[in-house]
Design an enzyme around this catalytic site. Structure first.
Site, PDB file in Angstrom:
ATOM      1  CD  GLU A  39      -3.057  -1.010   2.200  1.00 18.05           C
ATOM      2  OE1 GLU A  39      -4.181  -1.511   1.988  1.00 18.05           O
ATOM      3  OE2 GLU A  39      -2.764  -0.458   3.286  1.00 18.05           O
ATOM      4  CD  GLU A  76      -4.329  -5.633   2.221  1.00 17.67           C
ATOM      5  OE1 GLU A  76      -5.082  -4.935   2.948  1.00 17.67           O
ATOM      6  OE2 GLU A  76      -3.091  -5.527   2.244  1.00 17.67           O
TER       7      GLU A  76
END
Length: 660
Positions: A150, A307
């Protein structure tokens, strides 16, 4: 044919074995096999375990975990381990710490406590990547490399001195001459003219409003800086491994700092993290938009959901769990919109740390739970629909999305703080979705020739070249629908003089004199029965016809909705924020006129109907978020394995269609 790292519709998860003892590892892998897990991401936050002190590497634990997964037929999505530095690094080199916009440092204790421009951080991180790549580059278990994690979630915008130096270098590369920068930034205003590159600082907090062009360029720089970091890790990985390389995007409502249109071509596989955001009015509609945007980043090819949550997250004010069946509906919505891999954060719920109350595939309560049974049910469903893999989503409507417009339209000084870019995008996408229309999300400047209708919500910043493409599209027979606060500035954030909506005046056949925003909570009536809020503008038509005018408010009789014929095409303009019903009626008219055939019936958003096809195959996804059954044309459902004529309340179906 584009291929994913794992065939079929794969199921995966994040796993953090460093949080558990080796006996738990073996239990977990056995349960992963039972759950049908195909791909496991490990070593995402492994730096302090792999390098407990400078230059001393310890791989025994990771060797065992990777070997255990491999022995059980589970592929590995191997993280480089660089997402969060170990405490020794910031202790020895505090200059790696990022600075906030007020100039104060941000300290270790969370994650991503590093400056993207720090040469020290890059040196140490790349040294770790080299070690990991050398050791596992040819390991047969490694199907995918996961660069950092991320990137830019917390540290995208750093205002430290290292970032200031890097920003100046970026500006030199972009503008070449200081005079060119002065012209681009409009530094005549407020005596901001620069005489030397060394005088330029990042746009740190000031006592007054800051230079908006400087802020937009700092966003561009920050996105490019992290992309350069990604390239640095990737270059090392490719020297030692032939496996695909990616990182997880954050295409979501609350992360906006990276321009993923520039990132996506660098990915071997486009991957996204997405969580339902219950701070929004319609989280499921936002999920559908995020999936469509991720598919746009993948250029229509299959992509990965890296995710999602099995239940509740832990970082919203109110962390709602998912009702039985909801996780499968969310998952199938992603698959319907192009995902060929579904992964979760995380496998086993943590017992300690900041995410201990974040849901997982294996919850704190173990396997005798609704959550675990939902995981098993999803796994069975993905196996049954595996033949869908490799097909692509059908759409003949495009919606234009721009991170640069998101940054610039929400500047510090703008006509109305109540008008936000993403909200306008979501409203347009939601109207199309409720009409049963599947949407491709595309970048400004994209090829529009294959689309029957192109929707352009709030595209505040647009270049001359991109604006010309919209006009060419309409003149060639396309249908264009543009909403207010579009075309206002060029790529330097300079207002296009001569009337609004700037770059779109000619194609829309209108001329705006003045913005007239309204206070939140106020509304204006339109002659067609719709209402408008937040925005009006003093507008007249030049070549367009008026579809609706304001009946009251500050501008009675002034055009609010217009339609222009340009060559073989049409261009609609909406000069106010229409109420949901009014917007849907307008979009319905544009869809019908453009000859668009919806994939499914109209609904209030409770129904998703999307078609995927390719290589002579066709599949209709039906996801029923509602509380009543939905009748469908009889067909063979891959989920149940039998012919069906309706989809139950809260149910899902994937209908295998016969191609005509």
């Amino acid at each position: 044919m584009f291929t994913m790292p794992i065939p079929g519709i794969s199921l995966g998860c994040d796993y953090n074995p460093e949080q558990w003892s080796p006996d738990v590892w073996r239990e977990d892998v056995a349960l992963m096999r039972r759950a049908g897990v195909d791909l496991v991401a490990v070593n995402i936050f492994g730096w302090s375990n792999l390098e407990p002190s400078p230059g001393r590497y310890h791989f025994d634990d990771l060797d065992e975990v990777v070997g255990l997964l491999h022995d059980n037929g589970i592929k590995v999505n191997l993280g480089t381990g660089t997402s969060s530095p170990p405490p020794w690094l910031s202790t020895l080199y505090p200059e790696i710490l990022p600075a906030a916009a007020d100039g104060t440092l941000r300290y270790p204790g969370g994650r991503q406590a590093w400056c993207p421009s720090s040469p020290v951080f890059r040196e140490r991180a790349f040294a770790l990547v080299e070690q990991v790549a050398q050791r596992y580059g040819e390991h047969p278990a490694v199907a995918l490399w996961h660069v950092s994690n991320e990137l830019g979630c917390h540290n995208a915008l750093c205002y430290c001195e290292a970032s200031a130096d890097a920003f100046r270098n970026w500006l030199r590369e972009r503008y070449r001459k200081i005079e060119t920068l002065n012209e681009a930034w409009g530094t005549s205003f407020w005596s901001q003219r620069y005489g030397d590159w060394s005088e330029i600082q990042p746009p740190r907090l000031a006592l007054s409003l800051r230079n908006p062009a400087q802020i937009v360029d700092f966003h561009r720089f920050s996105s490019d800086e992290l992309l350069g970091y990604y390239r640095g890790e990737t270059e090392i990985l490719r020297r030692y491994s032939a496996a695909k390389v990616t990182t997880n995007f954050m295409v979501t409502a609350h992360i906006r700092n990276l321009d993923y249109w520039s990132w996506a071509p660098e990915m071997d596989v486009v991957a996204n993290d997405h969580y339902l955001d219950h701070r929004l009015g319609d989280p499921v509609a936002e999920l559908a938009f995020a999936a469509d945007l991720t598919r746009g980043l993948a250029a229509g090819k299959p992509w990965m959901l890296m995710e999602q949550a099995a239940g509740a997250v832990n970082w919203q004010p109110h962390n709602l769990t998912k009702a039985p069946g909801e996780m499968i509906r969310n998952s199938l919505t992603h698959v319907a919109r192009g995902a060929d891999s579904l992964c979760f954060f995380q496998w086993r719920a943590s017992a300690q740390g900041a995410e201990k109350f974040h849901s997982a595939m294996l919850p704190h309560a173990g396997t005798d739970t609704v959550a675990w049974r939902e995981v098993l049910r999803l796994s069975e469903t993905l196996d049954r629909i595996g033949e869908v893999a490799g097909t692509q989503v059908e759409s003949d409507v495009a919606l234009v999305f721009s991170w640069e417009s998101w940054w610039s339209a929400e500047g510090e000084a703008r006509p109305s703080q109540a008008v936000t870019y993403l909200d306008q995008v979501h409203k347009a996408h939601r109207a199309l979705r409720e009409l049963g229309v599947t949407v491709d999300v595309v970048a400004p400047g994209a090829d529009l020739s294959e689309y029957k209708l192109v929707v352009v919500p709030c595209l505040y910043m647009v270049s001359d070249a991109d604006a010309e493409k919209f006009e060419d599209y309409a003149a060639a027979g396309g249908s264009l629908l543009v909403t207010f606060f579009s075309g206002i500035v060029d790529e330097r954030d300079r207002v296009r003089l001569g009337g609004y909506p700037g770059a779109f005046k000619n194609v829309l056949g209108v001329h705006g004199e003045e913005f007239a925003p309204m206070l939140p909570g106020h509304q204006v009536q339109l002659s067609n029965g719709a209402t408008g809020t937040l925005w009006t503008e003093r507008l007249r038509t030049t070549t367009a016809e008026t579809i609706a005018t304001y009946s009251d408010g500050p501008l009675p009789g002034v055009p609010a909705i217009t339609r222009n014929v340009l060559g073989e095409g049409t261009a609609w303009y909406v000069a106010t924020e229409l109420d949901p019903r009014g917007l849907r009626e307008l979009v319905r008219n544009a869809v019908t006129e453009a000859g668009v055939t919806p994939a499914g019936p109209e609904s209030n958003g409770d129904l998703e109907v999307v078609r995927r096809s390719g290589d002579g195959r066709s599949y209709l996804f039906v996801v029923n978020h509602g509380t009543t059954p939905v009748a469908i044309e009889a067909g063979h459902d891959l989920v149940t394995g039998v012919p069906i004529t309706e989809v139950a309340a809260g149910g899902v179906a994937v209908i295998k269609e016969e191609r005509k």
